[in-house]
Enzyme design. Structure first.
Site, short mmCIF file in Angstrom:
data_model
loop_
_atom_site.label_atom_id
_atom_site.label_comp_id
_atom_site.label_asym_id
_atom_site.label_seq_id
_atom_site.Cartn_x
_atom_site.Cartn_y
_atom_site.Cartn_z
N SER A 79 -44.89 -10.84 73.95
CA SER A 79 -45.71 -10.82 72.90
C SER A 79 -44.54 -9.84 72.09
CB SER A 79 -46.74 -11.14 73.44
OG SER A 79 -47.68 -11.07 72.19
N ASP A 80 -44.56 -10.48 70.19
CA ASP A 80 -44.54 -10.17 69.82
C ASP A 80 -44.64 -10.33 68.50
OD1 ASP A 80 -41.07 -8.23 68.43
OD2 ASP A 80 -42.34 -9.95 66.65
#
Length: 204
Positions: A79-80
């Site tokens: 996730s970013d």
């Protein structure tokens, strides 16, 4: 349900706290990638690219070092988050002065937070990606409100210079989102959908 072992490609305590809500055992593994910027890349594209690169880096580490691949397959979560106001990316401030400047710039404006999400089956290489957009409308903030908030919470490792799970919400007029977890860094509703596509049912 397949015998999957869940891996969060992050050492973030915030993302880990969110993931525990699903009541599925998981381990954390740092991704250690260089978060490069590509000129002209949209926030959505960058968030999804970096989420994929984080997951891929952990998959590579696991497949190179683990003898457990014969017993189970890893599902790796990457996730970013990319935040911006008026097209300008909001980075982690790192210190008080940068955070003051960032919150002054945010005052009375809307910030968009694009949270990319990737799930990879380390054994097959199959992957799924998605992106959640959260819009934060900031109050008109006084200098004393900004200073007092930063001294209390010290959110210097948070993009946008606030912690929405804490006193950061006092800086907001409103939040527009389909998943409040996204603002903290892990869109749990979309993650649940991706997990089910891989045969993982949180309610089993």
């Amino acid at each position: 349900m397949q015998n999957f072992k869940l891996v969060l490609a992050s050492t973030s305590p915030y993302r880990a706290e969110i993931l525990t809500k699903l009541n599925i055992p998981f381990i954390q593994q740092p991704s250690d990638i260089e978060e490069t910027e590509i000129p002209g890349e949209t926030p959505d594209a960058r968030a999804m690219r970096l989420s994929r690169e984080k997951a891929e880096a952990v998959v590579k580490h696991l497949t190179n070092s683990s003898s457990e691949q014969n017993d189970c397959s890893y599902l790796v979560i990457g996730s970013d988050q990319v935040a911006h106001i008026d097209g300008e990316v909001l980075h982690k401030p790192g210190n008080f002065d940068n955070a003051v400047r960032q919150l002054k710039k945010s005052s009375g404006k809307q910030a968009a937070f694009h949270t990319g999400l990737t799930l990879i089956n380390a054994q097959s290489g199959e992957h799924l990606s998605d992106c959640e957009i959260t819009r934060v409308n900031f109050l008109e903030l006084t200098e004393s409100q900004i200073t007092n908030y930063l001294k209390i919470e010290e959110p210097y490792n948070c993009a946008g210079s606030f912690k929405s799970e804490g006193l950061g919400v006092t800086l907001f007029e409103s939040i527009e989102t389909s998943d409040p977890n996204s603002l903290v860094g892990l869109p749990l509703i979309k993650l649940t959908k991706l997990l089910r596509k891989f045969g993982v049912e949180p309610l089993s």
